[in-house]
Design a protein around this motif. Structure first.
Motif, PDB file in Angstrom:
ATOM      1  N   VAL A 132       0.826  -1.202   0.000  1.00 35.30           N
ATOM      2  CA  VAL A 132       0.000   0.000   0.000  1.00 35.30           C
ATOM      3  C   VAL A 132       0.863   1.256   0.000  1.00 35.30           C
ATOM      4  O   VAL A 132       0.514   2.267  -0.637  1.00 35.30           O
ATOM      5  CB  VAL A 132      -0.967   0.002   1.212  1.00 35.30           C
ATOM      6  CG1 VAL A 132      -0.206   0.110   2.529  1.00 35.30           C
ATOM      7  CG2 VAL A 132      -1.991   1.123   1.084  1.00 35.30           C
ATOM      8  N   ILE A 133       2.031   1.216   0.655  1.00 37.38           N
ATOM      9  CA  ILE A 133       2.945   2.364   0.668  1.00 37.38           C
ATOM     10  C   ILE A 133       3.540   2.578  -0.721  1.00 37.38           C
ATOM     11  O   ILE A 133       3.645   3.711  -1.209  1.00 37.38           O
ATOM     12  CB  ILE A 133       4.065   2.160   1.705  1.00 37.38           C
ATOM     13  CG1 ILE A 133       3.488   2.077   3.116  1.00 37.38           C
ATOM     14  CG2 ILE A 133       5.075   3.297   1.621  1.00 37.38           C
ATOM     15  CD1 ILE A 133       2.804   3.325   3.594  1.00 37.38           C
ATOM     16  N   ILE A 134       3.915   1.492  -1.382  1.00 34.93           N
ATOM     17  CA  ILE A 134       4.475   1.607  -2.735  1.00 34.93           C
ATOM     18  C   ILE A 134       3.428   2.169  -3.685  1.00 34.93           C
ATOM     19  O   ILE A 134       3.730   3.009  -4.549  1.00 34.93           O
ATOM     20  CB  ILE A 134       4.969   0.232  -3.224  1.00 34.93           C
ATOM     21  CG1 ILE A 134       6.128  -0.259  -2.349  1.00 34.93           C
ATOM     22  CG2 ILE A 134       5.413   0.315  -4.690  1.00 34.93           C
ATOM     23  CD1 ILE A 134       6.623  -1.644  -2.690  1.00 34.93           C
ATOM     24  N   ALA A 135       2.178   1.742  -3.518  1.00 33.83           N
ATOM     25  CA  ALA A 135       1.091   2.267  -4.357  1.00 33.83           C
ATOM     26  C   ALA A 135       0.922   3.769  -4.139  1.00 33.83           C
ATOM     27  O   ALA A 135       0.757   4.532  -5.097  1.00 33.83           O
ATOM     28  CB  ALA A 135      -0.204   1.533  -4.031  1.00 33.83           C
ATOM     29  N   VAL A 136       0.986   4.200  -2.885  1.00 36.19           N
ATOM     30  CA  VAL A 136       0.874   5.627  -2.565  1.00 36.19           C
ATOM     31  C   VAL A 136       2.026   6.406  -3.196  1.00 36.19           C
ATOM     32  O   VAL A 136       1.839   7.514  -3.723  1.00 36.19           O
ATOM     33  CB  VAL A 136       0.856   5.841  -1.035  1.00 36.19           C
ATOM     34  CG1 VAL A 136       1.022   7.317  -0.698  1.00 36.19           C
ATOM     35  CG2 VAL A 136      -0.444   5.321  -0.443  1.00 36.19           C
ATOM     36  N   VAL A 137       3.234   5.827  -3.156  1.00 33.76           N
ATOM     37  CA  VAL A 137       4.408   6.491  -3.726  1.00 33.76           C
ATOM     38  C   VAL A 137       4.253   6.675  -5.234  1.00 33.76           C
ATOM     39  O   VAL A 137       4.603   7.723  -5.784  1.00 33.76           O
ATOM     40  CB  VAL A 137       5.694   5.693  -3.421  1.00 33.76           C
ATOM     41  CG1 VAL A 137       6.865   6.247  -4.225  1.00 33.76           C
ATOM     42  CG2 VAL A 137       6.012   5.759  -1.937  1.00 33.76           C
ATOM     43  N   ILE A 138       3.721   5.690  -5.909  1.00 34.28           N
ATOM     44  CA  ILE A 138       3.544   5.795  -7.360  1.00 34.28           C
ATOM     45  C   ILE A 138       2.575   6.934  -7.697  1.00 34.28           C
ATOM     46  O   ILE A 138       2.822   7.743  -8.601  1.00 34.28           O
ATOM     47  CB  ILE A 138       3.039   4.456  -7.932  1.00 34.28           C
ATOM     48  CG1 ILE A 138       4.191   3.444  -7.907  1.00 34.28           C
ATOM     49  CG2 ILE A 138       2.505   4.627  -9.348  1.00 34.28           C
ATOM     50  CD1 ILE A 138       3.809   2.063  -8.344  1.00 34.28           C
ATOM     51  N   VAL A 139       1.467   7.014  -6.961  1.00 36.69           N
ATOM     52  CA  VAL A 139       0.525   8.110  -7.180  1.00 36.69           C
ATOM     53  C   VAL A 139       1.172   9.442  -6.801  1.00 36.69           C
ATOM     54  O   VAL A 139       0.963  10.465  -7.461  1.00 36.69           O
ATOM     55  CB  VAL A 139      -0.770   7.891  -6.367  1.00 36.69           C
ATOM     56  CG1 VAL A 139      -1.744   9.034  -6.600  1.00 36.69           C
ATOM     57  CG2 VAL A 139      -1.417   6.570  -6.744  1.00 36.69           C
ATOM     58  N   LEU A 140       1.984   9.440  -5.746  1.00 36.73           N
ATOM     59  CA  LEU A 140       2.707  10.647  -5.321  1.00 36.73           C
ATOM     60  C   LEU A 140       3.629  11.157  -6.429  1.00 36.73           C
ATOM     61  O   LEU A 140       3.630  12.352  -6.748  1.00 36.73           O
ATOM     62  CB  LEU A 140       3.516  10.323  -4.065  1.00 36.73           C
ATOM     63  CG  LEU A 140       4.337  11.431  -3.370  1.00 36.73           C
ATOM     64  CD1 LEU A 140       4.639  11.005  -1.930  1.00 36.73           C
ATOM     65  CD2 LEU A 140       5.663  11.719  -4.063  1.00 36.73           C
ATOM     66  N   VAL A 141       4.409  10.248  -6.995  1.00 35.26           N
ATOM     67  CA  VAL A 141       5.364  10.643  -8.041  1.00 35.26           C
ATOM     68  C   VAL A 141       4.634  11.132  -9.286  1.00 35.26           C
ATOM     69  O   VAL A 141       5.050  12.116  -9.916  1.00 35.26           O
ATOM     70  CB  VAL A 141       6.300   9.468  -8.379  1.00 35.26           C
ATOM     71  CG1 VAL A 141       7.136   9.775  -9.615  1.00 35.26           C
ATOM     72  CG2 VAL A 141       7.220   9.167  -7.208  1.00 35.26           C
ATOM     73  N   LEU A 142       3.547  10.471  -9.643  1.00 36.36           N
ATOM     74  CA  LEU A 142       2.753  10.939 -10.775  1.00 36.36           C
ATOM     75  C   LEU A 142       2.179  12.325 -10.498  1.00 36.36           C
ATOM     76  O   LEU A 142       2.176  13.197 -11.369  1.00 36.36           O
ATOM     77  CB  LEU A 142       1.616   9.952 -11.060  1.00 36.36           C
ATOM     78  CG  LEU A 142       1.918   8.815 -12.029  1.00 36.36           C
ATOM     79  CD1 LEU A 142       0.728   7.886 -12.116  1.00 36.36           C
ATOM     80  CD2 LEU A 142       2.282   9.344 -13.410  1.00 36.36           C
TER      81      LEU A 142
END
Length: 513
Positions: free
Chosen positions: A326-336
């Motif tokens: 879930v943290i990695i998913a949040v990071v991907i949306v963050l970077v986008l």
């Protein structure tokens, strides 16, 4: 659930919201003023978040945080604090109210337009527009950096697919909704960035036994200098802080946010909001990057190129690879979010500058160039700039993978823009005695320094001597030299050259009273 199963629904919702906002804001983008500046009625929260998200892109989270965290350790947090208090707080306090007042009085919609009306010179406007066009393109292309390694950890898709998706979706909401859609989406993306960076920091610290244990481990692994107050290289750290903080004062996509804010009260509120945002996002990014050397073994195994060069863009993804899905998913949306917010700001700046300052004056001499036509041309140019930046990013990752020119051009873009525009803009707001010759001198000096830097970095020319050798060590040093040099050159040239018409200048500054 796998990371991909969590990430895909989050991305679908994220993209749907971005497109909805773009379509919803169409009513605000029928006129030039509405499309470029949101009708000059944007509130403090939207303006502050637009400023912050334009400032902090994925380049900072993935690239700079990894690079400077690796080089400076925990002292890299000073870069984030400099960005917050020099690049945000002071910028708002010094420039915010005065920029809003004077640009509204002059009717300026872009930075080149401000230079023309403030210094009464159409040539300066054309010169400034050319600089923005040349140096914003590689800067825009660099925003896609870091997406590849993050997405490859979750999805088995090619880098070019990620670039195209990001470019198309950004284009949709900017083309339809203009500045207002960009500002609202920046606010949403800013919230994601705030939540994301806090979650990631807590997860990384927890993965290393907490803050105290992580700091002790870093000291033992990398050396005590990487947990010291100013790190292993304080001089280099100072130059990084100055370029990434003071440079925002002269960047057209940053100061343009002050043009659109609705009133002085909004400026005061925006100052506080923008500073808090920068402390959390920028300070958090560099603080996180400071723990990069805790992952030295993994970095050396997977983030080193065939020629033995460390790929800094790979450090942060490696740090995140062992975290919960879930943290990695949040990071991907963050970077986008970080990438799309900055991309939208840059292409809107580029298209409006080229349309209003170059194309419209030329066409209007021969035939009528209505508001509707202006907005249409800006939309076409947004498509052009987004497509061009995406193509450069894809080619850099494939055909031009070994091309040092593209990488170096991206590196000098920030320094060239800040070096050329910082002094003429600040002095233009506060000092009546500035002259056209002084402005032109800063344009030539700022861009000239960075062109020399590019040539040196490419190995085409070389300089000897302690001073020149130090200045052109890299684009960070030369960028600071270009900015500070401009601040010194401008008043000297102004005092030695033909003065502007006193009555005209006094009339311009009448709005300040």
């Amino acid at each position: 659930m796998t990371t991909a199963q969590i990430t895909i629904p989050m991305l679908i919702v994220f993209f749907a919201v971005m497109i909805f906002v773009g379509l919803y804001c169409r009513k605000h983008s029928t006129s030039v003023d509405g499309f470029v500046l949101g009708g000059r009625s944007v509130g403090p929260w939207l303006t502050a978040f637009a400023f912050g998200t334009s400032y902090f892109s994925a380049v900072i989270f993935v690239g700079y945080a990894g690079q400077f965290g690796w080089n400076f350790g925990l002292a890299s947090t000073w870069i984030g604090m400099g960005n917050a208090f020099i690049g945000s707080l002071l910028a708002w306090l010094v420039l915010g109210k005065r920029t809003r007042t004077m640009t509204q009085s002059l009717g300026s919609k872009t930075m080149p337009d401000f230079f023309e009306k403030r210094y009464n010179s159409n040539r300066l406007k054309i010169f400034a527009s050319f600089i923005i066009f040349v140096f914003l393109i590689p800067y825009t292309a660099s925003l896609y950096n870091g997406l590849s390694s993050l997405f490859n950890n979750v999805f088995d898709i090619d880098y070019w697919v990620v670039v195209v998706i990001m470019a198309v979706l950004t284009g949709i909401y900017v083309i339809f909704g203009g500045y207002m859609a960009t500002a609202i989406n920046d606010f949403i993306q800013g919230i994601i960035m705030l939540v994301g960076i806090v979650a990631v920091i807590l997860a990384v610290l927890n993965d290393n036994g907490g803050l105290s244990q992580a700091v002790n481990s870093l000291s033992e692994t990398a050396g005590k200098e990487y947990t010291s107050l100013f790190g292993p290289n304080p001089v280099f750290l100072f130059f990084v802080v100055m370029l990434t903080s003071l440079g925002t004062w002269g960047l057209p996509q940053m100061v343009g946010k002050f043009y659109s804010i609705k009133d002085d009260g909004a400026v005061k509120k925006g100052t506080i909001i923008s500073t808090v945002f920068a402390v959390i996002v920028a300070g958090g990014c560099y603080f996180l990057g400071g723990f990069g050397k805790l992952y030295q073994e993994e970095v050396m195994l997977t983030a080193v190129s065939e020629n033995g060069k460390l790929m800094y863009d790979g450090i942060i993804p490696i740090m995140l690879s062992k975290l919960p899905s879930v943290i990695i998913a949040v990071v991907i949306v963050l970077v986008l979010s970080a990438s799309m917010s900055t991309l939208s700001s840059l292409v809107l700046t580029s298209s409006s500058t080229l349309t209003l300052d170059v194309i419209k004056p030329k066409v209007a001499k021969k035939k009528e160039f209505t508001e509707k036509k202006s907005v249409f041309v800006m939309r076409l140019l947004i498509v052009f700039f987004i497509a061009l930046s995406a193509v450069i990013a894809i080619l850099k990752d494939t055909i031009w993978k070994d091309s040092a020119f593209i990488a170096q051009m991206m590196g000098v873009s920030w320094g060239a823009l800040a070096g050329a525009f910082l002094a003429p803009f600040i002095y233009g707001l506060f000092w009546k005695k500035g002259t056209r010759a002084a402005v032109a001198s800063c344009f030539v000096f700022g861009t000239g320094i960075e062109i020399i830097q590019l040539c040196i970095s490419m190995g085409w020319i070389s300089f000897s001597g302690k001073i020149l050798g130090f200045v052109f060590t890299n684009s960070l040093y030369s960028g600071v030299f270009a900015m500070v040099g401009g601040l010194i050159i401008f008043p000297i040239i102004s005092l030695l050259t033909k003065k502007s018409n006193v009555e005209n200048v006094n009339e311009i500054f009448e709005c300040i009273k």
